[in-house]
Design a protein around this motif. Structure first.
Motif, PDB file in Angstrom:
ATOM      1  N   HIS A  62       0.809  -1.218   0.000  1.00 47.09           N
ATOM      2  CA  HIS A  62       0.000   0.000   0.000  1.00 47.09           C
ATOM      3  C   HIS A  62       0.845   1.270   0.000  1.00 47.09           C
ATOM      4  N   VAL A  63       2.127   1.121  -0.351  1.00 45.85           N
ATOM      5  CA  VAL A  63       2.994   2.289  -0.547  1.00 45.85           C
ATOM      6  C   VAL A  63       2.766   2.818  -1.962  1.00 45.85           C
ATOM      7  N   PRO A  64       2.529   4.111  -2.127  1.00 47.98           N
ATOM      8  CA  PRO A  64       2.316   4.662  -3.477  1.00 47.98           C
ATOM      9  C   PRO A  64       3.483   4.357  -4.408  1.00 47.98           C
ATOM     10  N   GLU A  65       3.186   4.242  -5.685  1.00 47.63           N
ATOM     11  CA  GLU A  65       4.223   3.927  -6.662  1.00 47.63           C
ATOM     12  C   GLU A  65       5.306   4.984  -6.695  1.00 47.63           C
ATOM     13  N   ALA A  66       4.957   6.234  -6.391  1.00 47.85           N
ATOM     14  CA  ALA A  66       5.947   7.311  -6.384  1.00 47.85           C
ATOM     15  C   ALA A  66       7.042   7.073  -5.354  1.00 47.85           C
ATOM     16  N   TYR A  67       6.758   6.263  -4.339  1.00 48.78           N
ATOM     17  CA  TYR A  67       7.736   5.972  -3.288  1.00 48.78           C
ATOM     18  C   TYR A  67       8.236   4.536  -3.362  1.00 48.78           C
ATOM     19  N   GLY A  68       8.093   3.899  -4.508  1.00 47.02           N
ATOM     20  CA  GLY A  68       8.655   2.570  -4.720  1.00 47.02           C
ATOM     21  C   GLY A  68       7.745   1.415  -4.382  1.00 47.02           C
ATOM     22  N   GLY A  69       6.471   1.704  -4.072  1.00 46.48           N
ATOM     23  CA  GLY A  69       5.549   0.637  -3.711  1.00 46.48           C
ATOM     24  C   GLY A  69       4.667   0.195  -4.856  1.00 46.48           C
ATOM     25  N   GLN A  70       3.672  -0.620  -4.526  1.00 47.87           N
ATOM     26  CA  GLN A  70       2.771  -1.149  -5.537  1.00 47.87           C
ATOM     27  C   GLN A  70       1.524  -0.307  -5.721  1.00 47.87           C
ATOM     28  N   GLY A  71       1.242   0.584  -4.771  1.00 43.41           N
ATOM     29  CA  GLY A  71       0.146   1.519  -4.951  1.00 43.41           C
ATOM     30  C   GLY A  71      -1.236   0.960  -4.722  1.00 43.41           C
ATOM     31  N   PHE A  72      -1.347  -0.168  -4.018  1.00 41.98           N
ATOM     32  CA  PHE A  72      -2.667  -0.697  -3.702  1.00 41.98           C
ATOM     33  C   PHE A  72      -3.210  -0.004  -2.451  1.00 41.98           C
ATOM     34  N   GLY A  73      -4.401  -0.397  -2.013  1.00 39.74           N
ATOM     35  CA  GLY A  73      -5.043   0.305  -0.916  1.00 39.74           C
ATOM     36  C   GLY A  73      -5.319  -0.561   0.287  1.00 39.74           C
ATOM     37  N   CYS A  74      -6.224  -0.070   1.120  1.00 39.33           N
ATOM     38  CA  CYS A  74      -6.505  -0.727   2.396  1.00 39.33           C
ATOM     39  C   CYS A  74      -7.264  -2.039   2.233  1.00 39.33           C
ATOM     40  N   ILE A  75      -8.030  -2.191   1.157  1.00 41.05           N
ATOM     41  CA  ILE A  75      -8.716  -3.465   0.936  1.00 41.05           C
ATOM     42  C   ILE A  75      -7.694  -4.577   0.741  1.00 41.05           C
ATOM     43  N   GLU A  76      -6.708  -4.321  -0.107  1.00 40.75           N
ATOM     44  CA  GLU A  76      -5.667  -5.324  -0.348  1.00 40.75           C
ATOM     45  C   GLU A  76      -4.839  -5.560   0.913  1.00 40.75           C
ATOM     46  N   LEU A  77      -4.593  -4.493   1.680  1.00 40.34           N
ATOM     47  CA  LEU A  77      -3.874  -4.654   2.943  1.00 40.34           C
ATOM     48  C   LEU A  77      -4.662  -5.552   3.894  1.00 40.34           C
ATOM     49  N   GLY A  78      -5.977  -5.387   3.936  1.00 37.24           N
ATOM     50  CA  GLY A  78      -6.808  -6.241   4.767  1.00 37.24           C
ATOM     51  C   GLY A  78      -6.775  -7.690   4.325  1.00 37.24           C
ATOM     52  N   ILE A  79      -6.733  -7.914   3.012  1.00 35.07           N
ATOM     53  CA  ILE A  79      -6.655  -9.286   2.492  1.00 35.07           C
ATOM     54  C   ILE A  79      -5.362  -9.952   2.938  1.00 35.07           C
ATOM     55  N   VAL A  80      -4.251  -9.227   2.816  1.00 34.72           N
ATOM     56  CA  VAL A  80      -2.962  -9.777   3.244  1.00 34.72           C
ATOM     57  C   VAL A  80      -2.995 -10.092   4.738  1.00 34.72           C
ATOM     58  N   ALA A  81      -3.508  -9.160   5.538  1.00 28.27           N
ATOM     59  CA  ALA A  81      -3.563  -9.380   6.983  1.00 28.27           C
ATOM     60  C   ALA A  81      -4.407 -10.600   7.322  1.00 28.27           C
ATOM     61  N   GLU A  82      -5.542 -10.751   6.668  1.00 27.68           N
ATOM     62  CA  GLU A  82      -6.417 -11.889   6.964  1.00 27.68           C
ATOM     63  C   GLU A  82      -5.743 -13.208   6.620  1.00 27.68           C
ATOM     64  N   GLU A  83      -5.087 -13.270   5.473  1.00 27.68           N
ATOM     65  CA  GLU A  83      -4.445 -14.522   5.075  1.00 27.68           C
ATOM     66  C   GLU A  83      -3.215 -14.824   5.916  1.00 27.68           C
ATOM     67  N   MET A  84      -2.502 -13.782   6.338  1.00 30.22           N
ATOM     68  CA  MET A  84      -1.371 -14.010   7.244  1.00 30.22           C
ATOM     69  C   MET A  84      -1.864 -14.510   8.597  1.00 30.22           C
ATOM     70  N   GLY A  85      -2.961 -13.947   9.094  1.00 28.02           N
ATOM     71  CA  GLY A  85      -3.518 -14.417  10.351  1.00 28.02           C
ATOM     72  C   GLY A  85      -4.016 -15.839  10.264  1.00 28.02           C
ATOM     73  N   ARG A  86      -4.560 -16.189   9.125  1.00 27.00           N
ATOM     74  CA  ARG A  86      -5.057 -17.552   8.912  1.00 27.00           C
ATOM     75  C   ARG A  86      -3.915 -18.564   8.975  1.00 27.00           C
ATOM     76  N   ALA A  87      -2.745 -18.196   8.415  1.00 28.14           N
ATOM     77  CA  ALA A  87      -1.607 -19.114   8.355  1.00 28.14           C
ATOM     78  C   ALA A  87      -0.595 -18.883   9.476  1.00 28.14           C
TER      79      ALA A  87
END
Length: 381
Positions: A62-87
């Motif tokens: 969720h880091v903007p592309e201007a700062y070297g990130g992928q530029g996704f948002g909080c929905i994708e961050l929530g997906i990552v958090a949920e799957e990390m918590g699951r595993a």
């Protein structure tokens, strides 16, 4: 949040992203690997971290592309958090990619973001946020650590505690205040290298070895101001709301995994010639678990959507989600242990791995009562 801003389903791309993460984490984070990492000094493995970032670039999600990130948002961050918590993925993701990245995005100048965020997004620099102190308050206005101006820099004096991965990170974002100030006045953010002179880092004994915490003692430690002096309360509040949202989704992932495991065991376990799942009392318990987890999931994804939209109620939504997920996760863990019977009360049963995470997450970032009070304050009550 306005009704037309609410989405009731994930996009096809988001659903595919979740499936890829679930497959990947299922391969790299089986419970045998979790138990191995729990016994190490750091609690995670650098090679695993590098491989994850090489394949998915999650540290810069969720880091903007201007700062070297992928530029996704909080929905994708929530997906990552949920799957990390699951595993039960062991690593500094929450410390670096949620807390520290969130604080820098919210509080740093553009020039500072361009220096700090690219290596963090690449996973080569790992950071954390230190704001809590030995008193145990999660409220930033209770911070006592002082930052004394010293020429062009500052000197930090005080102690931070319960710092996620604070023993092993490369960079620490520290919240402190100018001498003689209280509350929101003088509250500022600073950056300190992990090997700074005068900084002592000590790992804390924790109930949940899958999330390491540390105590950091600062004695005239040289620090660099992050953003503007005295303006840290708003960035900290935004960061902690983001973290509460991410932690709520992480807890939902863990609770769902426990619920599924308990149901699978009840279907397999035979008693009086019938599967345990066939008994009416077990059906009621499974229904209660499903209801609790789904209600917590609804709150967690509402909080993610509110954060993604920048909705006025995003702070209240994050606290509501954290409170709901805390209770649902711990209650589901208790049910899962009971359903597994005698074996469920032994450490050899993997249910205890999630139980420890549920218990530690219940109080991390504030317990349910604290977040309900915070929610009411955010709503103006």
């Amino acid at each position: 949040m306005s009704g037309d801003a609410i989405r009731f389903r994930f996009s096809a791309e988001q659903a595919e992203f979740r499936e890829m993460l679930r497959r990947y984490f299922g391969q790299v984070s089986p419970t045998s690997r979790v138990r191995q990492l729990m016994e190490t000094d750091s609690g995670w493995d650098r090679a695993d971290w590098d491989a994850m970032n090489a394949q998915f670039g999650l540290s810069g999600l969720h880091v903007p592309e201007a700062y070297g990130g992928q530029g996704f948002g909080c929905i994708e961050l929530g997906i990552v958090a949920e799957e990390m918590g699951r595993a039960l993925v062991c690593g500094p993701y929450f410390a670096s990619s949620v807390l520290a990245t969130g604080a820098i995005l919210a509080g740093a100048s553009d020039a500072q973001k361009r220096v700090l965020l690219p290596p963090m997004a690449a996973g080569t620099s790992i950071a954390t946020l230190a704001w809590t102190e030995p008193g145990g308050s999660w409220d930033p206005t209770d911070i006592a650590m002082t930052a004394t101006p010293a020429g062009g820099t500052y000197r930090l004096d005080g102690t931070k505690s319960f710092v996620p991965d604070g023993k092993t990170v490369d960079l620490i974002v520290v919240a402190a205040r100018l001498p003689g100030t209280t509350g929101a006045q003088g509250l500022s953010l600073f950056t300190v290298p992990g090997d700074a002179a005068g900084l002592q880092r000590r790992a804390l004994t924790v109930m949940d070895p899958t999330r390491r915490l540390a105590r950091l003692d600062f004695r005239k430690v040289e620090a660099t101001l992050l953003g503007d002096v005295g303006s840290a309360l708003a960035p900290l509040s935004d960061t902690l709301a983001l973290a509460a949202m991410a932690l709520a989704n992480e807890m939902v992932g863990g609770a769902e995994r426990l619920r599924e495991q308990a149901l699978d065991y009840a279907r397999m376990r035979m008693q009086f010639g019938r599967p345990l799942a066939a008994f009416q009392s077990m059906k009621h318990k499974q229904a209660d678990m499903l209801l609790e987890v789904e209600l917590a999931r609804s709150a967690a994804w509402y909080a993610a959507e509110a954060a993604a939209c920048g909705a006025p109620d995003r702070v209240a939504a994050a606290s509501l989600a954290k409170a709901a997920a805390s209770e649902a996760y711990l209650q589901t863990a208790l049910h899962a242990i009971q359903i597994h019977g005698g074996i469920g009360f032994t450490w050899d049963n993997d249910t205890h791995l999630w139980f420890k995470r549920a218990k530690s997450s219940e109080v991390f970032l504030g317990d349910a009562a604290w977040h309900r009070e915070r929610m009411l304050r955010a709503m103006g009550h």
